[in-house]
Design an enzyme around this catalytic site. Structure first.
Site, PDB file in Angstrom:
ATOM      1  N   TYR A 238      27.919  42.293  41.738  1.00 24.24           N
ATOM      2  CA  TYR A 238      27.733  43.695  41.376  1.00 24.24           C
ATOM      3  C   TYR A 238      28.679  44.071  40.255  1.00 24.24           C
ATOM      4  O   TYR A 238      29.584  43.305  39.906  1.00 24.24           O
ATOM      5  CB  TYR A 238      27.897  44.608  42.605  1.00 24.24           C
ATOM      6  CG  TYR A 238      29.324  44.809  43.086  1.00 24.24           C
ATOM      7  CD1 TYR A 238      30.007  43.805  43.762  1.00 24.24           C
ATOM      8  CD2 TYR A 238      29.989  46.012  42.861  1.00 24.24           C
ATOM      9  CE1 TYR A 238      31.304  43.993  44.200  1.00 24.24           C
ATOM     10  CE2 TYR A 238      31.286  46.219  43.300  1.00 24.24           C
ATOM     11  CZ  TYR A 238      31.943  45.201  43.968  1.00 24.24           C
ATOM     12  OH  TYR A 238      33.228  45.392  44.389  1.00 24.24           O
TER      13      TYR A 238
ATOM     14  N   LYS B  95      32.837  38.929  41.146  1.00 30.68           N
ATOM     15  CA  LYS B  95      32.601  40.234  41.770  1.00 30.68           C
ATOM     16  C   LYS B  95      31.360  40.150  42.661  1.00 30.68           C
ATOM     17  O   LYS B  95      30.265  40.594  42.292  1.00 30.68           O
ATOM     18  CB  LYS B  95      32.454  41.299  40.677  1.00 30.68           C
ATOM     19  CG  LYS B  95      32.693  42.710  41.183  1.00 30.68           C
ATOM     20  CD  LYS B  95      32.946  43.646  40.019  1.00 30.68           C
ATOM     21  CE  LYS B  95      32.923  45.108  40.404  1.00 30.68           C
ATOM     22  NZ  LYS B  95      33.937  45.533  41.351  1.00 30.68           N
TER      23      LYS B  95
HETATM   24  N1  PMP Z   1      40.009  44.625  42.494  1.00 27.80           N
HETATM   25  C1  PMP Z   1      38.989  44.847  43.350  1.00 27.80           C
HETATM   26  C2  PMP Z   1      38.957  44.081  44.629  1.00 27.80           C
HETATM   27  C3  PMP Z   1      37.997  45.795  43.051  1.00 27.80           C
HETATM   28  O1  PMP Z   1      36.980  46.004  43.899  1.00 27.80           O
HETATM   29  C4  PMP Z   1      38.095  46.520  41.849  1.00 27.80           C
HETATM   30  C5  PMP Z   1      37.085  47.586  41.524  1.00 27.80           C
HETATM   31  N2  PMP Z   1      35.869  47.047  41.137  1.00 27.80           N
HETATM   32  C6  PMP Z   1      39.155  46.245  40.980  1.00 27.80           C
HETATM   33  C7  PMP Z   1      40.096  45.292  41.335  1.00 27.80           C
HETATM   34  C8  PMP Z   1      39.295  46.973  39.661  1.00 27.80           C
HETATM   35  O2  PMP Z   1      38.343  46.517  38.730  1.00 27.80           O
HETATM   36  P1  PMP Z   1      37.792  47.456  37.579  1.00 27.80           P
HETATM   37  O3  PMP Z   1      38.970  47.989  36.862  1.00 27.80           O
HETATM   38  O4  PMP Z   1      36.966  46.555  36.734  1.00 27.80           O
HETATM   39  O5  PMP Z   1      36.992  48.536  38.246  1.00 27.80           O
END
Ligand code: PMP
Length: 300
Positions: free
Chosen positions: A33, A149
């Site tokens: 995702y 992700k």
């Molecule tokens: N770590 C995790 C486990 C997350 O779920 C997220 C949010 N998606 C992030 C870090 C931060 O990533 P981003 O800055 O790309 O939203």
């Protein structure tokens, strides 16, 4: 206006948007995702999230359902049709629908794609940031490829629920060597007594946050020093400031860890300065686009 979702080629009312019961995302978490924040109608850090999506798909050998150009136009359309001024766009791509079998289906099975949109109050988010949040810490019980992700978020959901039950907003997870990995849905940062920003390096142990990378750029521009290295809970407790970063929370100060105040117990000045720069940069990009009257596709 009813909310619209996008599922496998169609925009459909959110309440009637469905995925097949044999979707591999449902049965095996065989899906990735991506989440874009929306600030003033603009998808934030658009290319960075798109690139990470490509990486997640290729690491799992899930086919890309369409070109970046086609995907971009659907994502922008989702912002428009749902009239999202501030909020987020969620996208999920699974390996597709096939009779349940651990082994991948044949190449004739197309990946499934679904996209949803959500409005969020910028005033509430700002108030939360100005107050700062509390975090708890817990053992990190996730798998070894946290850089991808995937929708395999059960450990993250358990951690976030534990935080909620403790009256906190986030849970920072700790690896077997005593170092903090990241939050359940955000990267973890501290500012040392010397004013150095510290966050864990982007290995397989954490998600390489897109917001995290933007904060590096902003910090460099503002002449701040930063280090990519792991830090312990004790180091975080002794820090001058702490904060989290994510596409939807931007940068939010942490004022309490496991019931202990961070610094003076109030949001730190560097944290608030960087948050302000992040939001201002996103708003500026939105203003420029609105002036042009064009969307991403036309803009490049
Ligand atoms: N770590 C995790 C486990 C997350 O779920 C997220 C949010 N998606 C992030 C870090 C931060 O990533 P981003 O800055 O790309 O939203």
């Amino acid at each position: 206006m009813s909310r619209l979702a996008y599922v496998n080629g169609s925009f459909v009312p959110h309440a009637h948007a469905v995925i097949h019961i044999e979707d591999r995302g449902n049965q095996f978490s065989d899906a990735v995702y991506e989440v874009w924040g929306v600030i003033d109608g603009e998808l934030t850090d658009f290319d960075g999230h798109l690139k990470r999506l490509d990486r997640s798909l290729s690491e799992l050998r899930i086919r890309r359902p369409m070109t970046d150009k086609a995907l971009a136009s659907i994502l922008f359309r989702m912002v428009e049709v749902n009239r999202i001024r501030n909020g987020l766009i969620y996208l999920q791509i699974s390996r597709g629908t096939a009779r349940r079998d651990h082994v991948f289906p044949t190449d004739t099975v197309p990946p499934s794609i679904m996209i949803t949109a959500k409005s969020m109050s910028p005033e509430k988010a700002e108030a939360r940031a100005q107050k700062g949040i509390a975090v708890i810490t817990q053992k990190d019980i996730r798998w070894g490829r946290r850089d991808i992700k995937t929708v395999s978020l059960l450990p993250n959901a358990l951690a976030k629920q534990a935080a909620k039950e403790a009256g906190a907003a986030e849970c920072w997870m700790i690896d077997p060597d005593g170092f903090i990995t990241e939050g359940s849905a955000a990267n973890a940062w501290i500012v040392t007594k010397d004013g150095v920003l510290v966050t864990r390096p982007a290995t397989n142990d954490i998600l390489n946050g897109i917001t995290r990378r933007i904060i590096f750029d902003l910090a460099s521009r503002e002449g701040l020093t930063f280090e990519e290295r792991a830090f312990t809970r004790d180091e975080a407790l002794a820090a001058r400031e702490a904060f989290i970063t994510s596409a939807t929370s931007f940068l939010t100060p942490v004022v309490e860890i496991d019931g202990n105040p961070v610094g003076n117990g109030h949001p730190g000045s560097l944290s608030l300065q960087l948050r302000k720069s992040y939001v201002a940069t996103a708003k500026e990009r939105s203003r420029k686009r609105e002036k042009r009257g064009s969307i991403w596709l036309v803009a490049r």
